[in-house]
Enzyme design. Structure first.
Site, PDB file in Angstrom:
ATOM      1  N   SER A 154       0.853  -1.178   0.000  1.00 33.99           N
ATOM      2  CA  SER A 154       0.000   0.000   0.000  1.00 33.99           C
ATOM      3  C   SER A 154       0.896   1.237   0.000  1.00 33.99           C
ATOM      4  CB  SER A 154      -0.879  -0.023   1.250  1.00 33.99           C
ATOM      5  OG  SER A 154      -1.596   1.179   1.369  1.00 33.99           O
ATOM      6  N   LYS A 180      -1.010  -0.918  -4.501  1.00 34.97           N
ATOM      7  CA  LYS A 180      -2.228  -0.160  -4.167  1.00 34.97           C
ATOM      8  C   LYS A 180      -1.788   1.262  -3.894  1.00 34.97           C
ATOM      9  CE  LYS A 180      -4.664   0.029   0.286  1.00 34.97           C
ATOM     10  NZ  LYS A 180      -5.385  -0.797   1.274  1.00 34.97           N
ATOM     11  N   LYS A 182      -2.955   5.123  -2.610  1.00 33.56           N
ATOM     12  CA  LYS A 182      -3.976   5.891  -1.900  1.00 33.56           C
ATOM     13  C   LYS A 182      -4.388   7.058  -2.779  1.00 33.56           C
ATOM     14  CE  LYS A 182      -3.974   3.738   2.152  1.00 33.56           C
ATOM     15  NZ  LYS A 182      -5.187   3.161   2.757  1.00 33.56           N
ATOM     16  N   ASP A 207      -7.173   3.095  -3.181  1.00 36.59           N
ATOM     17  CA  ASP A 207      -7.893   3.126  -1.904  1.00 36.59           C
ATOM     18  C   ASP A 207      -8.185   4.577  -1.534  1.00 36.59           C
ATOM     19  OD1 ASP A 207      -8.957   2.752   0.602  1.00 36.59           O
ATOM     20  OD2 ASP A 207      -7.180   1.813   1.479  1.00 36.59           O
ATOM     21  N   ASN A 209     -10.146   5.525   1.181  1.00 33.67           N
ATOM     22  CA  ASN A 209     -10.439   5.724   2.606  1.00 33.67           C
ATOM     23  C   ASN A 209     -11.597   6.694   2.825  1.00 33.67           C
ATOM     24  OD1 ASN A 209      -7.106   5.069   3.004  1.00 33.67           O
ATOM     25  ND2 ASN A 209      -8.549   4.074   4.380  1.00 33.67           N
ATOM     26  N   GLU A 232     -11.141   0.792  -3.545  1.00 35.33           N
ATOM     27  CA  GLU A 232     -11.426   0.443  -2.155  1.00 35.33           C
ATOM     28  C   GLU A 232     -12.057   1.628  -1.429  1.00 35.33           C
ATOM     29  OE1 GLU A 232      -7.845  -1.007  -0.339  1.00 35.33           O
ATOM     30  OE2 GLU A 232      -8.662  -0.971   1.690  1.00 35.33           O
ATOM     31  N   ASP A 257     -13.762  -1.732   2.704  1.00 32.33           N
ATOM     32  CA  ASP A 257     -12.838  -1.913   3.828  1.00 32.33           C
ATOM     33  C   ASP A 257     -13.561  -1.424   5.088  1.00 32.33           C
ATOM     34  OD1 ASP A 257     -10.881  -1.595   5.781  1.00 32.33           O
ATOM     35  OD2 ASP A 257      -9.467  -0.482   4.555  1.00 32.33           O
ATOM     36  N   LYS A 281      -9.987  -7.354   7.451  1.00 40.59           N
ATOM     37  CA  LYS A 281      -9.002  -6.975   8.471  1.00 40.59           C
ATOM     38  C   LYS A 281      -9.539  -7.467   9.796  1.00 40.59           C
ATOM     39  CE  LYS A 281      -7.392  -2.584   6.526  1.00 40.59           C
ATOM     40  NZ  LYS A 281      -7.662  -1.137   6.525  1.00 40.59           N
ATOM     41  N   GLY A 309      -4.322  -4.469   5.809  1.00 40.64           N
ATOM     42  CA  GLY A 309      -3.285  -4.270   6.819  1.00 40.64           C
ATOM     43  C   GLY A 309      -3.549  -3.007   7.614  1.00 40.64           C
TER      44      GLY A 309
END
Ligand code: SMG
Ligand code: MG
Length: 387
Positions: A154, A180, A182, A207, A209, A232, A257, A281, A309
């Site tokens: 990541s 991956k 961000k 990802d 978030n 993600e 996630d 996770k 992770g």
């Protein structure tokens, strides 16, 4: 497959909790902030048959989820640990004081709402102690079918797309099999294009978030042209319906996630069509046993999963490798070498990258040993509760 053979009870004598500060090799930036030091809680279950180790994967600030280290510390010491040691919740006696099976940890803690990361860390410590006492590895216990797992990495948001390309090149050179990156508003299409242009058809995913809303659907649809493995968590944790709406708009598979906080949440997300891939996770869902249940559900439904992770120390990293060796983990996870985050870990044999893979430990319990000097060196707070 459900756990084939439960682990026996341990005779609990107490729990030691420590807050650790581990410096990161480089700052890690996501849509919600930058970390330079990993603040984490390490749990040691003290039993008559030996110690067990777990890790509470909260971060210092409640930005990834509502949980955060000081909150986990407080709830663990004030409520969760006493409940595990007492064998009772309120006036409800649940079992013989002191004796506890790993499978019963979640049930004992269930009356306390939320705080899944705290619960997961405690459960893992009890599980590790039980499996060490039995001479069984965590991989064997959960039903691992591989002896090593493919390793993805990541990559945090960098200064600019050129710096991102340099950083990604370094990880590809090390052998990571999946990248991956961000993303956040303003750092999405350009960053993804830069990595695709530089490295062609490498396995690539992004990802967010939870940095977007449905109003950003047009921008997110621009990512479709990059043939990503998945996007993600584009929207908020509780946006299951909006994720379903977005998933219908995108060709890129939507992976959840933050939203998957339990097996029930996974069931709801699959029923609603909110995700076609699931990041598992253990910390986020309250423990490795719940994580296995989500795996089993997704496997039965034909939904690919991968292991997420939380910048784990060698404790959680070993456990993640075991989990990721289950048959439904068909995509490479964020199970990287320890060196991706740390120059010095708290276990004697930190996870290394071998031909793009991380080995599933075969030793008893987690299969890693704690380095007591490193543990002490990184400890900033310590508390022990005994029966
Ligand atoms: O452990 O390799 C790791 C970190 C992977 O990106 C990662 N985790 O949303 O998936 C995620 C993040 C959560 C932690 S961000 C500080
Ligand atoms: Mg994520």
């Amino acid at each position: 497959m459900p756990i084939a053979r439960p682990a026996a009870s341990v005779a609990l004598e107490g729990f030691e909790l420590r807050v650790l500060h581990l410096p990161l090799v480089a700052p890690f930036t996501t849509s919600f902030g930058t970390e330079t030091v990993r603040e984490v809680i390490v749990v040691r279950a003290l039993t008559s048959g030996g110690d067990g180790w777990g890790e509470i994967v909260t971060q210092a600030d409640p930005l990834y989820s509502s949980e955060y280290t000081q909150g986990a510390w407080d709830v663990a010491l004030r409520f969760l640990v006493p409940a595990l040691l007492d064998g009772a919740v309120g006036d409800r006696a649940v079992r013989e004081p002191g004796l506890l099976a790993p499978d019963d940890v979640a049930g004992v803690l269930e009356p306390f709402k939320g705080h899944r990361m705290a619960k997961a860390g405690l459960e893992l410590a009890v599980l590790d102690a039980a499996l060490r006492a039995e001479g069984r590895s965590l991989g064997e216990y959960v039903g691992a079918v591989r002896d090593r797992v493919p390793s993805g990495v990541s990559v945090g948001i960098q200064r600019d797309p050129a710096a991102l390309v340099d950083t990604v090149r370094g990880y590809l050179d090390e052998g990571y099999v999946r990248i991956k990156i961000k993303i956040k508003p303003g750092r999405d299409v350009g960053d993804t294009a830069a990595v695709r242009d530089a490295f062609g058809t490498i396995p690539l995913q992004v990802d967010a978030n939870s940095a977007y809303t449905l109003a950003d659907a047009d921008t997110l649809a621009e990512l479709d042209r990059f043939d990503l493995l998945l996007i993600e968590q584009p929207l908020q944790e509780d946006d299951l319906v909006d994720h379903a709406t977005l998933a219908r708009r995108l060709r890129t598979p939507v992976c959840l996630d933050e939203s998957i906080v339990s097996d029930k949440a996974a069931a709801d997300a699959l029923a609603l069509g909110s995700a076609s891939v699931v990041n598992i996770k253990a910390g986020r869902v309250g423990g490795y046993l719940e994580a296995v249940r989500i795996h089993d559900r997704c496997l039965a439904a034909g939904v690919p999963v991968w292991c997420g992770g939380m910048l784990e120390t060698g404790i959680g990293r070993a456990a993640n490798a075991a989990l990721a060796a289950l048959p439904g983990f068909t995509l490479p996870g964020d199970v990287s070498a320890s060196s991706r985050f740390y120059t010095r870990d708290i276990v004697t044999e930190p996870a290394v990258l071998e031909d793009g893979h991380v080995r599933v430990p075969t030793g008893h319990g987690l299969g890693v040993e704690i380095d007591p000097v490193a543990l002490d060196d990184f400890t900033v707070a310590r508390e022990t509760l005994t029966r």
